[in-house]
Design an enzyme around this catalytic site. Sequence first.
Site, mmCIF file in Angstrom:
data_model
loop_
_atom_site.group_PDB
_atom_site.id
_atom_site.type_symbol
_atom_site.label_atom_id
_atom_site.label_comp_id
_atom_site.label_asym_id
_atom_site.label_seq_id
_atom_site.Cartn_x
_atom_site.Cartn_y
_atom_site.Cartn_z
ATOM 1 N N ASN A 1 -10.874 -3.235 -6.798
ATOM 2 C CA ASN A 1 -9.539 -2.743 -7.174
ATOM 3 C C ASN A 1 -9.993 -1.198 -8.757
ATOM 4 O O ASN A 1 -9.610 -0.489 -9.395
ATOM 5 C CB ASN A 1 -8.417 -2.853 -7.521
ATOM 6 C CG ASN A 1 -7.344 -2.462 -6.407
ATOM 7 O OD1 ASN A 1 -6.701 -2.939 -6.243
ATOM 8 N ND2 ASN A 1 -7.457 -1.939 -4.586
ATOM 9 N N ASP B 1 0.579 -1.205 -0.013
ATOM 10 C CA ASP B 1 -0.013 -0.076 0.110
ATOM 11 C C ASP B 1 1.156 1.434 0.096
ATOM 12 O O ASP B 1 1.750 1.858 0.251
ATOM 13 C CB ASP B 1 -0.794 0.220 1.160
ATOM 14 C CG ASP B 1 -1.688 0.916 1.127
ATOM 15 O OD1 ASP B 1 -2.344 1.209 -0.254
ATOM 16 O OD2 ASP B 1 -2.729 1.624 2.296
HETATM 17 C C1 FPP Z 1 -2.091 -0.195 -2.801
HETATM 18 O O1 FPP Z 1 -1.500 1.633 -3.699
HETATM 19 C C2 FPP Z 1 -1.331 -0.562 -4.127
HETATM 20 C C3 FPP Z 1 -2.068 -1.503 -5.645
HETATM 21 C C4 FPP Z 1 -3.549 -1.510 -5.831
HETATM 22 C C5 FPP Z 1 -1.580 -2.013 -6.702
HETATM 23 C C6 FPP Z 1 -0.413 -2.682 -6.100
HETATM 24 C C7 FPP Z 1 0.783 -3.406 -7.099
HETATM 25 C C8 FPP Z 1 1.716 -3.550 -7.430
HETATM 26 C C9 FPP Z 1 3.039 -3.164 -6.985
HETATM 27 C C10 FPP Z 1 2.135 -3.797 -9.596
HETATM 28 C C11 FPP Z 1 2.157 -4.912 -9.261
HETATM 29 C C12 FPP Z 1 2.308 -6.075 -8.986
HETATM 30 C C13 FPP Z 1 2.838 -7.081 -9.135
HETATM 31 C C14 FPP Z 1 3.058 -8.799 -8.011
HETATM 32 C C15 FPP Z 1 3.653 -7.734 -9.955
HETATM 33 P P1 FPP Z 1 -2.742 2.280 -3.753
HETATM 34 O O2 FPP Z 1 -3.076 2.883 -4.757
HETATM 35 O O3 FPP Z 1 -3.768 2.053 -2.741
HETATM 36 O O4 FPP Z 1 -1.600 4.046 -2.391
HETATM 37 P P2 FPP Z 1 -2.179 4.785 -2.298
HETATM 38 O O5 FPP Z 1 -3.224 3.945 -0.883
HETATM 39 O O6 FPP Z 1 -0.972 5.648 -1.089
HETATM 40 O O7 FPP Z 1 -2.929 5.487 -2.851
#
Ligand code: FPP
Length: 261
Positions: free
Chosen positions: A85, A37
């Site tokens: 998501n 996150d």
């Molecule tokens: C949360 O950050 C992250 C995600 C929803 C996506 C995670 C995905 C990756 C790192 C890339 C793909 C993964 C793999 C395994 C290759 P957020 O966007 O919710 O952050 P925020 O809470 O700061 O807005």
Amino acid sequence: MSLDDVLTWVSAGSREELLARRVDFDRLPAHVAVIMDGNGRWAAERHLPRVEGHRAGIDAVRDVVETSARLGFDVLTLYAFSVENWKRPAAEVSVLMELLKRYLRVELRTLLSNNIRLRVLGHYEELPPDVRRELEVAQARTDGNHGMVFNIALNYGGRAEIVDAARRAIDAGLPSSELDERQFSEWLYTAGQPDPDLLIRTSGEMRVSNFLLWQIAYSEIWVTETLWPDFRARHLLEAILDYQKRDRRYGGIAQPAIAGH
Ligand code: FPP
């Protein structure tokens, strides 16, 4: 894995070396699960579009997957995309899918050289066809590996998983008298795998976000303020050290230390 093995790949004098020297390699968590996150906040802090946070998050994924396999975990589960998501803007979802595809293509060699077996947890059939194809290739190519299992939770929801498990058990005609907790866990996506010993969440949020709801019943939780794109091997080692200080009681009472154990 032993300290001597780890010292072959950490830089001498580094923070990783200092931390690794304090780890008890006989008591590593068998399964580590991570809620990645903070990608959006990482990007916002740099006045960049949110997707740049996801892009930078791939470097953290690469480091954590390789480090986990080298340390010798049995299972690593990363929460890459939840059933919720899809509510994000279409352009962000599309970048996440592209990043996943590229990761699988570029990192397949690393997965193979580290003897890692890839598995997908979640509603795979609802993913775009090109992503499914890439996942199928990576799963087929790594299927013969017998090192760490790397679960990518994709289009994953913990409640959906429990409902799916119940449906599968009913469809298989399982008599309700035969259903107990151990049996039920064999209908989950993680059948045959140990439950997570350690659940890590980055970016300071104190939530489980519909992740592995059944399996984390007794997991130790470690939350760090570090945003996912900044998460590296040293953070993983810090989490392990903290985990090794915990007294896991599973609802019982503390066990007195036994000399020599
Ligand atoms: C949360 O950050 C992250 C995600 C929803 C996506 C995670 C995905 C990756 C790192 C890339 C793909 C993964 C793999 C395994 C290759 P957020 O966007 O919710 O952050 P925020 O809470 O700061 O807005």
